[in-house]
Design a protein around this motif. Sequence first.
Motif, mmCIF file in Angstrom:
data_model
loop_
_atom_site.group_PDB
_atom_site.id
_atom_site.type_symbol
_atom_site.label_atom_id
_atom_site.label_comp_id
_atom_site.label_asym_id
_atom_site.label_seq_id
_atom_site.Cartn_x
_atom_site.Cartn_y
_atom_site.Cartn_z
ATOM 1 N N PRO A 1 0.714 -1.071 0.110
ATOM 2 C CA PRO A 1 -0.030 -0.104 0.261
ATOM 3 C C PRO A 1 1.014 1.030 -0.176
ATOM 4 C CG PRO A 1 -0.063 -0.909 2.220
ATOM 5 C CD PRO A 1 0.762 -1.821 1.280
ATOM 6 N N PRO A 2 0.336 2.166 -0.588
ATOM 7 C CA PRO A 2 0.908 3.612 -0.649
ATOM 8 C C PRO A 2 1.189 4.178 0.919
ATOM 9 C CG PRO A 2 -0.836 4.154 -1.359
ATOM 10 C CD PRO A 2 -0.774 2.515 -1.108
ATOM 11 N N TYR A 3 2.588 4.529 1.320
ATOM 12 C CA TYR A 3 2.894 5.062 2.431
ATOM 13 C C TYR A 3 2.110 6.241 2.497
ATOM 14 C CZ TYR A 3 5.219 6.035 6.954
ATOM 15 O OH TYR A 3 5.649 6.288 8.016
ATOM 16 N N PRO A 4 1.392 6.607 4.052
ATOM 17 C CA PRO A 4 0.940 8.087 4.056
ATOM 18 C C PRO A 4 1.732 8.936 4.276
ATOM 19 C CG PRO A 4 0.522 6.568 6.180
ATOM 20 C CD PRO A 4 1.236 5.902 4.843
ATOM 21 N N GLU A 5 1.632 10.129 3.375
ATOM 22 C CA GLU A 5 2.663 11.093 3.599
ATOM 23 C C GLU A 5 1.953 12.339 4.436
ATOM 24 O OE1 GLU A 5 5.773 11.325 2.717
ATOM 25 O OE2 GLU A 5 5.583 9.466 1.596
ATOM 26 N N PRO A 6 2.875 13.118 5.531
ATOM 27 C CA PRO A 6 2.089 13.997 6.427
ATOM 28 C C PRO A 6 1.475 15.103 5.556
ATOM 29 C CG PRO A 6 4.566 13.470 6.814
ATOM 30 C CD PRO A 6 4.180 12.666 5.660
ATOM 31 N N ASP A 7 1.948 15.443 4.522
ATOM 32 C CA ASP A 7 1.251 16.640 3.610
ATOM 33 C C ASP A 7 -0.285 15.962 3.251
ATOM 34 O OD1 ASP A 7 3.424 18.063 4.115
ATOM 35 O OD2 ASP A 7 4.089 18.024 1.893
ATOM 36 N N GLU A 8 -0.362 14.615 2.601
ATOM 37 C CA GLU A 8 -1.552 14.249 2.394
ATOM 38 C C GLU A 8 -2.636 14.175 3.487
ATOM 39 O OE1 GLU A 8 -0.470 10.454 0.937
ATOM 40 O OE2 GLU A 8 0.463 11.232 -0.908
ATOM 41 N N THR A 9 -2.052 13.586 4.736
ATOM 42 C CA THR A 9 -3.006 13.716 5.792
ATOM 43 C C THR A 9 -3.269 14.963 6.182
ATOM 44 O OG1 THR A 9 -1.583 11.730 6.866
ATOM 45 C CG2 THR A 9 -2.956 12.637 8.261
ATOM 46 N N ALA A 10 -2.356 15.873 6.322
ATOM 47 C CA ALA A 10 -2.823 17.397 6.512
ATOM 48 C C ALA A 10 -4.085 17.880 5.848
ATOM 49 C CB ALA A 10 -1.510 18.261 6.752
ATOM 50 N N SER A 11 -3.893 17.554 4.254
ATOM 51 C CA SER A 11 -4.551 18.251 3.513
ATOM 52 C C SER A 11 -6.091 17.355 3.506
ATOM 53 C CB SER A 11 -4.367 17.938 1.901
ATOM 54 O OG SER A 11 -4.402 16.653 1.587
ATOM 55 N N GLU A 12 -6.278 16.424 4.197
ATOM 56 C CA GLU A 12 -7.600 15.665 4.562
ATOM 57 C C GLU A 12 -8.250 16.278 5.571
ATOM 58 O OE1 GLU A 12 -6.934 11.381 5.059
ATOM 59 O OE2 GLU A 12 -5.893 11.457 3.182
ATOM 60 N N TYR A 13 -7.502 16.873 6.438
ATOM 61 C CA TYR A 13 -8.067 17.685 7.814
ATOM 62 C C TYR A 13 -7.409 19.156 7.815
ATOM 63 C CZ TYR A 13 -8.462 12.996 9.210
ATOM 64 O OH TYR A 13 -8.890 11.734 8.989
ATOM 65 N N PRO A 14 -7.904 19.866 6.733
ATOM 66 C CA PRO A 14 -7.278 21.424 6.651
ATOM 67 C C PRO A 14 -7.640 22.250 7.552
ATOM 68 C CG PRO A 14 -9.126 20.951 5.001
ATOM 69 C CD PRO A 14 -9.048 19.746 5.795
ATOM 70 N N ASP A 15 -8.771 21.924 8.410
ATOM 71 C CA ASP A 15 -9.366 22.834 9.746
ATOM 72 C C ASP A 15 -8.716 22.333 10.938
ATOM 73 O OD1 ASP A 15 -10.470 24.666 7.900
ATOM 74 O OD2 ASP A 15 -12.269 23.526 7.797
ATOM 75 N N ALA A 16 -7.853 21.324 10.951
ATOM 76 C CA ALA A 16 -7.498 20.943 12.150
ATOM 77 C C ALA A 16 -6.232 21.579 12.610
ATOM 78 C CB ALA A 16 -7.069 19.039 11.997
ATOM 79 N N ASP A 17 -6.162 21.509 14.046
ATOM 80 C CA ASP A 17 -4.695 22.128 14.493
ATOM 81 C C ASP A 17 -3.879 21.300 14.328
ATOM 82 O OD1 ASP A 17 -5.146 20.176 16.662
ATOM 83 O OD2 ASP A 17 -6.126 21.681 18.035
ATOM 84 N N LEU A 18 -2.531 21.496 14.700
ATOM 85 C CA LEU A 18 -1.281 20.961 14.308
ATOM 86 C C LEU A 18 -1.228 19.239 15.107
ATOM 87 C CD1 LEU A 18 1.364 20.533 13.061
ATOM 88 C CD2 LEU A 18 2.427 21.884 14.660
ATOM 89 N N GLU A 19 -1.736 19.440 16.358
ATOM 90 C CA GLU A 19 -1.782 18.222 17.175
ATOM 91 C C GLU A 19 -2.671 17.312 16.709
ATOM 92 O OE1 GLU A 19 -0.581 15.696 19.968
ATOM 93 O OE2 GLU A 19 0.514 17.645 19.286
ATOM 94 N N THR A 20 -3.809 17.837 16.184
ATOM 95 C CA THR A 20 -4.752 16.937 15.650
ATOM 96 C C THR A 20 -4.226 16.241 14.385
ATOM 97 O OG1 THR A 20 -6.644 18.124 16.639
ATOM 98 C CG2 THR A 20 -7.142 16.637 14.610
ATOM 99 N N ARG A 21 -3.556 16.898 13.393
ATOM 100 C CA ARG A 21 -3.036 16.747 12.358
ATOM 101 C C ARG A 21 -1.972 15.548 12.550
ATOM 102 N NH1 ARG A 21 -2.151 21.755 8.510
ATOM 103 N NH2 ARG A 21 -4.334 22.360 8.231
#
Length: 154
Positions: free
Chosen positions: A94-114
């Motif tokens: 499976p493709p490895y989850p990149e931090p930027d991809e995860t962050a883009s899925e939660y654009p309104d979340a704070d840093l800790e939540t991301r």
Amino acid sequence: MTEEGRGHDPGPDRLRSIAVHREDVANALEASLRSDREVVLRVTPPFSGRMRARLHALDAGGDGGDGEGAGSADASDSPAPLHIDPRNLVAEVPPYPEPDETASEYPDADLETRRERHAEAVAAWRERVRERVRSTVEIEVDDETRTVDVVALA
């Protein structure tokens, strides 16, 4: 070696199956995908029908990590360890989850939540890898490809 001794040949052609810990496969695969290091599952001689493959970084110790050629007079008589690429042990990596991809899925979340969401995505990726360990793997022995069984340990 004489013909009489061939039945006791410690070479990798004796290998019928390898045992791998699912976590070692996930660790090796993640390290290979996330860094420039080459991390493999290594089977070391003397070989027998059933062997354990362990996590190994090829650059460990600066000599390829095998200890081969360390001045031993009979180093050429001993078979080399087998190195198995973790990608070959996983069906459909499976493709490895990149931090930027995860962050883009939660654009309104704070840093800790991301960070938490990314950690969850990585944990889910590791679980998928552990579930997809193959039941066989192909290895190279004397310029021949052989299929051996894989026993996945918890």
